[in-house]
Design a protein around this motif. Sequence first.
Motif, mmCIF file in Angstrom:
data_model
loop_
_atom_site.group_PDB
_atom_site.id
_atom_site.type_symbol
_atom_site.label_atom_id
_atom_site.label_comp_id
_atom_site.label_asym_id
_atom_site.label_seq_id
_atom_site.Cartn_x
_atom_site.Cartn_y
_atom_site.Cartn_z
ATOM 1 N N ILE A 99 0.927 -1.055 0.094
ATOM 2 C CA ILE A 99 -0.180 0.166 -0.076
ATOM 3 C C ILE A 99 0.965 1.379 -0.031
ATOM 4 O O ILE A 99 0.647 2.247 -0.729
ATOM 5 N N ALA A 100 2.074 1.325 0.730
ATOM 6 C CA ALA A 100 2.892 2.421 0.728
ATOM 7 C C ALA A 100 3.229 2.563 -0.608
ATOM 8 O O ALA A 100 3.572 3.922 -1.180
ATOM 9 N N LEU A 101 3.745 1.555 -1.355
ATOM 10 C CA LEU A 101 4.255 1.941 -2.786
ATOM 11 C C LEU A 101 3.371 2.303 -3.654
ATOM 12 O O LEU A 101 3.341 3.313 -4.525
ATOM 13 N N ARG A 111 -2.064 13.405 0.173
ATOM 14 C CA ARG A 111 -1.961 13.388 1.464
ATOM 15 C C ARG A 111 -3.148 13.183 2.411
ATOM 16 O O ARG A 111 -3.117 12.380 3.235
ATOM 17 N N LEU A 112 -4.368 13.408 1.802
ATOM 18 C CA LEU A 112 -5.406 13.080 2.554
ATOM 19 C C LEU A 112 -5.759 11.372 2.454
ATOM 20 O O LEU A 112 -6.216 10.965 3.293
ATOM 21 N N TYR A 113 -5.340 10.938 1.127
ATOM 22 C CA TYR A 113 -5.458 9.532 0.882
ATOM 23 C C TYR A 113 -4.611 8.809 1.924
ATOM 24 O O TYR A 113 -5.002 7.690 2.561
ATOM 25 N N LYS A 114 -3.430 9.468 2.099
ATOM 26 C CA LYS A 114 -2.337 8.592 3.155
ATOM 27 C C LYS A 114 -3.203 8.654 4.533
ATOM 28 O O LYS A 114 -3.204 7.620 5.115
ATOM 29 N N ALA A 178 -1.983 -0.878 8.463
ATOM 30 C CA ALA A 178 -1.981 0.590 8.192
ATOM 31 C C ALA A 178 -0.729 1.316 8.931
ATOM 32 O O ALA A 178 -0.065 1.994 8.631
ATOM 33 N N TYR A 179 -0.461 0.491 10.183
ATOM 34 C CA TYR A 179 0.929 1.035 10.701
ATOM 35 C C TYR A 179 1.973 0.514 10.072
ATOM 36 O O TYR A 179 3.039 1.571 9.853
ATOM 37 N N TYR A 184 6.609 2.375 6.205
ATOM 38 C CA TYR A 184 7.197 2.547 4.782
ATOM 39 C C TYR A 184 7.043 3.790 4.197
ATOM 40 O O TYR A 184 7.943 3.940 3.330
ATOM 41 N N LEU A 185 5.894 4.263 4.245
ATOM 42 C CA LEU A 185 5.949 5.530 3.634
ATOM 43 C C LEU A 185 7.029 6.719 4.056
ATOM 44 O O LEU A 185 7.687 7.274 3.378
ATOM 45 N N THR A 186 7.198 6.628 5.470
ATOM 46 C CA THR A 186 8.511 7.490 6.049
ATOM 47 C C THR A 186 9.531 7.049 5.434
ATOM 48 O O THR A 186 10.384 7.973 5.117
#
Lengths: 303, 282
Positions: A99-101, A111-114, A178-179, A184-186
């Motif tokens: 999901i992060a990818l 940003r809102l989606y994230k 989600a966590y 991974y997004l970070t």
Amino acid sequence: MSVSSESTPRGWWHRNQMRAAPWLFLAPGIAFFALYVIYPIFQSFNISFYRWDGLGEPVPVGFENYRQLLDDRAFYVSLRNNVRWLVLYLLAIPAGLFIALFLNQQVRGIRLYKSLFFFPFVISQVVVGLVFAWFYNPSIGLFNPLIGLFGFAPMNVLGNPSTVTYGIIAAGLWPQIAYCMILYLTGLNAVDPEQVEAARLDGARGWRMLWYVILPQLRPATFIAVVVTVIGALRSFDMISVMTNGGPFGSSRVLAYYMFEVSLSEYGFRMGYGAAIAVILFLIMLVYIAFFLWRMWREERGV
Amino acid sequence: MFPTPVERRSAAVQNTYKALLPLALILWLLPLLMVALFSIKPDSDFTQGNLWGLPSAFAGFDNYTRVFTDSAMPRYLLNSVFITVPTVIGAVALSCMTGFALGVYRFRSNIWIFFMFVAGNFVPFQILMVPVRDLTLNMGLYDTRLGLVLFHIAFQTGFCTLFMRNFIRALPRELIEAARVEGVSEIRIFWYVVLPLMRPAIAALSVLIFTFIWNDYFWAVVLTQGVETQPVTAGITAFNSQFRAAYHMMSAGSIIAALPPVMMFFLMQKHFIAGLTLGAVK
């Protein structure tokens, strides 16, 4: 710079503050932590050698509680479910990465989606459990119509001993994914763009790029994801309590839940037996704690 | 950037991506959307089998009002506030001090004390359950909010110390050294030099601990019982037995119970994520 204070003798505090200050600052924290966390661990070990209903005199029974565990079918069911939780919960890590990818883009509104993908994590597990229990509910839930679209027959996920644990784990995976995603997004944010471009010029793309260039840079994120996921899997209690109370027929118990049930429920207050289960759970966790501390220790020495 | 930014791809890919985003989100939040829909439906929709269609009438206002007027929910929410806020203040205050001590001073047992906090933070709750319940009973604090708060402060100090200590380690040491050369006492260094620099860490930790404690269920069940003391996570079970099978009410109640940390997250997003992902980047 003034050096006037250097040799003038002043009070005890002034002379010894470098040695005394850390202990002064540590004292309240250590006192609280020792009283409520460290000492109780040893107490639990001790209680596990007694038969005790929480009120009367504890009766020393040696290893009797542990011997009983060996013949306790419910204990094995719980242990097996713990293994399932542990193994399946780890799926949160690749799923979170996926999901992060998917979300690591810069289109409008991303940003809102994230945030919206992440926020199941901040909902309490109790509510997540309720939401999923209704979602699975054969008479009102969306789950059965949904799988019906793919030609599956309706089922009662939480009412069937062979599916119930998987149903709860799926609910638990939701916030855990989600966590991992946010970790991974970070991590992806900090991936070195020059390395990526250089690898692109060398013809690396897709899976190869991910495996050889990106994942090695995501190592710290993966490490934390593994730690929090393992701890989360072994802590699973809230959802089981809310969704099934360990049922049907005790088939969705895990050690954490069974321990609570044995010590503090209508089945009787068997504190000693409960403590023995807690000790087993603690020893399993200790493997991970030791691993984590060992990693930290290595890092600290490296600094 | 990885994966390749969509702006660099063809228009078709871009449009597919933009179409997939909302779809994926709906799928991801589907169970929650179902409950949100339930919470604005009138009772009659459930008896008539109109489960997932549009509500026959908008009953959201009534349902949510009833959560506050016809149940003990306000009391539970208040209990949660009175449990969560003191815990946040206590745990952050204690860990500012422990983090300072472990982050700034070099002494032999430093690393061992630090490891004690870290290890304790990972311990399964069950190994603490029987002794902590017994301790709370003996102090006469069983079934009080104070009993719950004291335990939460102590336990959260483990995680908070890990967090604060690492944060302080990353601060420039020269500031502290300079203050020492000037003859500033250690206590004043803590208060006037280090504490102001810790503001972002304090903010991040506060929102995290707020969420953790608000969402706690296990200790609420072990250390409290009844409407006078239990937080909303435990109270929701009582609420649900009151409105048994009234799914519109149970849904509204659950959403109310879950809302405060969600609002906290959206308001303090930057701090929240900074706290949660500490260490995810070298």
